[in-house]
Design a protein around this motif. Structure first.
Motif, PDB file in Angstrom:
ATOM      1  N   ASP A 131       0.809  -1.221   0.000  1.00 14.00           N
ATOM      2  CA  ASP A 131       0.000   0.000   0.000  1.00 14.00           C
ATOM      3  C   ASP A 131       0.844   1.273   0.000  1.00 14.00           C
ATOM      4  N   VAL A 132       1.898   1.270  -0.805  1.00 10.97           N
ATOM      5  CA  VAL A 132       2.731   2.462  -0.972  1.00 10.97           C
ATOM      6  C   VAL A 132       1.857   3.577  -1.547  1.00 10.97           C
ATOM      7  N   PRO A 133       2.120   4.835  -1.221  1.00 13.73           N
ATOM      8  CA  PRO A 133       1.313   5.923  -1.783  1.00 13.73           C
ATOM      9  C   PRO A 133       1.332   5.878  -3.316  1.00 13.73           C
ATOM     10  N   ALA A 134       0.164   6.039  -3.909  1.00 14.11           N
ATOM     11  CA  ALA A 134       0.039   5.976  -5.363  1.00 14.11           C
ATOM     12  C   ALA A 134      -0.804   7.137  -5.864  1.00 14.11           C
ATOM     13  N   LEU A 135      -0.451   7.594  -7.041  1.00 16.84           N
ATOM     14  CA  LEU A 135      -1.174   8.685  -7.687  1.00 16.84           C
ATOM     15  C   LEU A 135      -1.446   8.262  -9.127  1.00 16.84           C
ATOM     16  N   PHE A 136      -2.720   8.249  -9.495  1.00 18.76           N
ATOM     17  CA  PHE A 136      -3.106   7.870 -10.851  1.00 18.76           C
ATOM     18  C   PHE A 136      -3.070   9.117 -11.732  1.00 18.76           C
ATOM     19  N   VAL A 137      -2.454   8.982 -12.905  1.00 13.71           N
ATOM     20  CA  VAL A 137      -2.272  10.105 -13.822  1.00 13.71           C
ATOM     21  C   VAL A 137      -3.039   9.806 -15.108  1.00 13.71           C
ATOM     22  N   VAL A 138      -4.030  10.624 -15.421  1.00 11.94           N
ATOM     23  CA  VAL A 138      -4.770  10.440 -16.671  1.00 11.94           C
ATOM     24  C   VAL A 138      -3.872  10.932 -17.810  1.00 11.94           C
ATOM     25  N   THR A 139      -3.621  10.045 -18.762  1.00 13.39           N
ATOM     26  CA  THR A 139      -2.738  10.335 -19.890  1.00 13.39           C
ATOM     27  C   THR A 139      -3.499  10.184 -21.207  1.00 13.39           C
ATOM     28  N   LYS A 140      -2.963  10.807 -22.221  1.00 12.21           N
ATOM     29  CA  LYS A 140      -3.480  10.680 -23.593  1.00 12.21           C
ATOM     30  C   LYS A 140      -4.954  11.076 -23.714  1.00 12.21           C
ATOM     31  N   ALA A 141      -5.385  12.015 -22.915  1.00 16.28           N
ATOM     32  CA  ALA A 141      -6.770  12.491 -23.007  1.00 16.28           C
ATOM     33  C   ALA A 141      -6.892  13.434 -24.197  1.00 16.28           C
ATOM     34  N   ALA A 142      -8.024  13.394 -24.844  1.00 15.61           N
ATOM     35  CA  ALA A 142      -8.282  14.318 -25.946  1.00 15.61           C
ATOM     36  C   ALA A 142      -8.227  15.750 -25.425  1.00 15.61           C
ATOM     37  N   VAL A 143      -7.736  16.647 -26.251  1.00 14.70           N
ATOM     38  CA  VAL A 143      -7.639  18.054 -25.857  1.00 14.70           C
ATOM     39  C   VAL A 143      -9.034  18.647 -25.692  1.00 14.70           C
ATOM     40  N   GLN A 144      -9.938  18.273 -26.577  1.00 16.78           N
ATOM     41  CA  GLN A 144     -11.311  18.781 -26.497  1.00 16.78           C
ATOM     42  C   GLN A 144     -12.202  17.750 -25.821  1.00 16.78           C
ATOM     43  N   GLY A 145     -13.252  18.218 -25.235  1.00 13.52           N
ATOM     44  CA  GLY A 145     -14.185  17.323 -24.560  1.00 13.52           C
ATOM     45  C   GLY A 145     -13.785  17.108 -23.117  1.00 13.52           C
ATOM     46  N   LYS A 146     -14.487  16.176 -22.475  1.00 20.84           N
ATOM     47  CA  LYS A 146     -14.255  15.986 -21.049  1.00 20.84           C
ATOM     48  C   LYS A 146     -13.923  14.544 -20.681  1.00 20.84           C
ATOM     49  N   GLU A 147     -13.391  13.780 -21.638  1.00 17.56           N
ATOM     50  CA  GLU A 147     -13.072  12.390 -21.331  1.00 17.56           C
ATOM     51  C   GLU A 147     -12.013  12.281 -20.234  1.00 17.56           C
ATOM     52  N   GLY A 148     -11.068  13.200 -20.211  1.00 16.35           N
ATOM     53  CA  GLY A 148     -10.054  13.195 -19.158  1.00 16.35           C
ATOM     54  C   GLY A 148     -10.673  13.425 -17.792  1.00 16.35           C
ATOM     55  N   GLN A 149     -11.570  14.404 -17.711  1.00 11.33           N
ATOM     56  CA  GLN A 149     -12.259  14.693 -16.448  1.00 11.33           C
ATOM     57  C   GLN A 149     -13.126  13.518 -16.018  1.00 11.33           C
ATOM     58  N   ASP A 150     -13.817  12.916 -16.982  1.00 11.44           N
ATOM     59  CA  ASP A 150     -14.675  11.778 -16.664  1.00 11.44           C
ATOM     60  C   ASP A 150     -13.847  10.600 -16.148  1.00 11.44           C
ATOM     61  N   ALA A 151     -12.705  10.356 -16.789  1.00  9.07           N
ATOM     62  CA  ALA A 151     -11.840   9.258 -16.344  1.00  9.07           C
ATOM     63  C   ALA A 151     -11.310   9.537 -14.942  1.00  9.07           C
ATOM     64  N   ALA A 152     -10.889  10.767 -14.688  1.00 11.99           N
ATOM     65  CA  ALA A 152     -10.383  11.129 -13.359  1.00 11.99           C
ATOM     66  C   ALA A 152     -11.467  10.929 -12.306  1.00 11.99           C
ATOM     67  N   ALA A 153     -12.682  11.326 -12.619  1.00 19.74           N
ATOM     68  CA  ALA A 153     -13.794  11.153 -11.672  1.00 19.74           C
ATOM     69  C   ALA A 153     -14.064   9.669 -11.424  1.00 19.74           C
ATOM     70  N   PHE A 154     -14.010   8.859 -12.473  1.00 19.49           N
ATOM     71  CA  PHE A 154     -14.227   7.418 -12.335  1.00 19.49           C
ATOM     72  C   PHE A 154     -13.144   6.793 -11.455  1.00 19.49           C
ATOM     73  N   ILE A 155     -11.885   7.167 -11.703  1.00 18.61           N
ATOM     74  CA  ILE A 155     -10.759   6.626 -10.922  1.00 18.61           C
ATOM     75  C   ILE A 155     -10.901   7.031  -9.458  1.00 18.61           C
ATOM     76  N   ALA A 156     -11.229   8.281  -9.214  1.00 20.23           N
ATOM     77  CA  ALA A 156     -11.414   8.763  -7.841  1.00 20.23           C
ATOM     78  C   ALA A 156     -12.563   8.028  -7.152  1.00 20.23           C
ATOM     79  N   ALA A 157     -13.629   7.748  -7.899  1.00 24.30           N
ATOM     80  CA  ALA A 157     -14.774   7.038  -7.334  1.00 24.30           C
ATOM     81  C   ALA A 157     -14.416   5.604  -6.923  1.00 24.30           C
ATOM     82  N   GLN A 158     -13.334   5.069  -7.493  1.00 25.76           N
ATOM     83  CA  GLN A 158     -12.865   3.734  -7.116  1.00 25.76           C
ATOM     84  C   GLN A 158     -11.967   3.796  -5.883  1.00 25.76           C
ATOM     85  N   GLY A 159     -11.743   5.013  -5.354  1.00 29.60           N
ATOM     86  CA  GLY A 159     -10.965   5.171  -4.136  1.00 29.60           C
ATOM     87  C   GLY A 159      -9.494   5.494  -4.332  1.00 29.60           C
TER      88      GLY A 159
END
Length: 179
Positions: free
Chosen positions: A132-160
């Motif tokens: 359980d070492v500290p971990a930080l998830f980094v959303v990569t390769k997100a499209a410049v336009q739209g909100k897929e990066g934000q949606d992915a970040a929200a999904f990852i955060a919702a998983q804890g």
């Protein structure tokens, strides 16, 4: 002697930007005045090949099997290295666990794509096996336009999971930076 800081970059899926993140972080650390080593545990040795094309001494990049990681870190520390980045193979297997166990922080690049997001449970298991070492998830390769990066970040955060507040967007400059 300066304190050695170690960051492991792990991912279950290939092609998510793991090596790009590892090398970018290492170069930024060199630019910030750190003495940096990158240990390339990936059999593809992409980071090691990158350093073969460069004339700059730092960051040092060494292809290293996971079984030699303790020795490699000790040797780097003896050489005055104060920042280590460990680039792992594209799976959450034994090598990733070993790298994460030795890290102060684990960075997990994740594309905002269903196939990558489906790997989160396996990554959670890998992080638990690593202690359980500290971990930080980094959303990569997100499209410049739209909100897929934000949606992915929200999904990852919702998983804890903790999510990096910066999203890395899909840009040609990232693909060509290693040339």
């Amino acid at each position: 002697m300066a304190t050695l800081q170690t960051v492991a970059i792990v991912a279950e899926k290939g092609g998510v930007g793991k090596t790009t993140l590892a090398l970018t972080l290492a170069v930024a650390a060199v630019q910030a005045g750190r003495k940096v080593a990158v240990f390339d545990l990936d059999p593809q040795a992409t980071a090691a090949q990158w350093t073969d094309r460069r004339e700059t001494e730092f960051p040092w990049v060494v292809a290293t099997p996971a079984t030699r990681l303790d020795s490699a870190i000790a040797n780097a520390k003896a050489q005055g290295v104060d920042f280590v980045v460990i680039d792992t193979p594209p799976n959450a297997g034994r090598d990733a666990v070993e790298a994460a166990r030795r890290a102060d922080l684990v960075l997990v690049p994740v594309e905002p794509h269903l196939y990558t997001l489906e790997t989160l449970p396996k990554l959670a298991t890998m992080l638990k096996l690593a202690g359980d070492v500290p971990a930080l998830f980094v959303v990569t390769k997100a499209a410049v336009q739209g909100k897929e990066g934000q949606d992915a970040a929200a999904f990852i955060a919702a998983q804890g999971f903790a999510v990096c507040p910066v999203t890395l967007h899909l840009r040609a400059a990232h693909r060509h930076a290693g040339n």
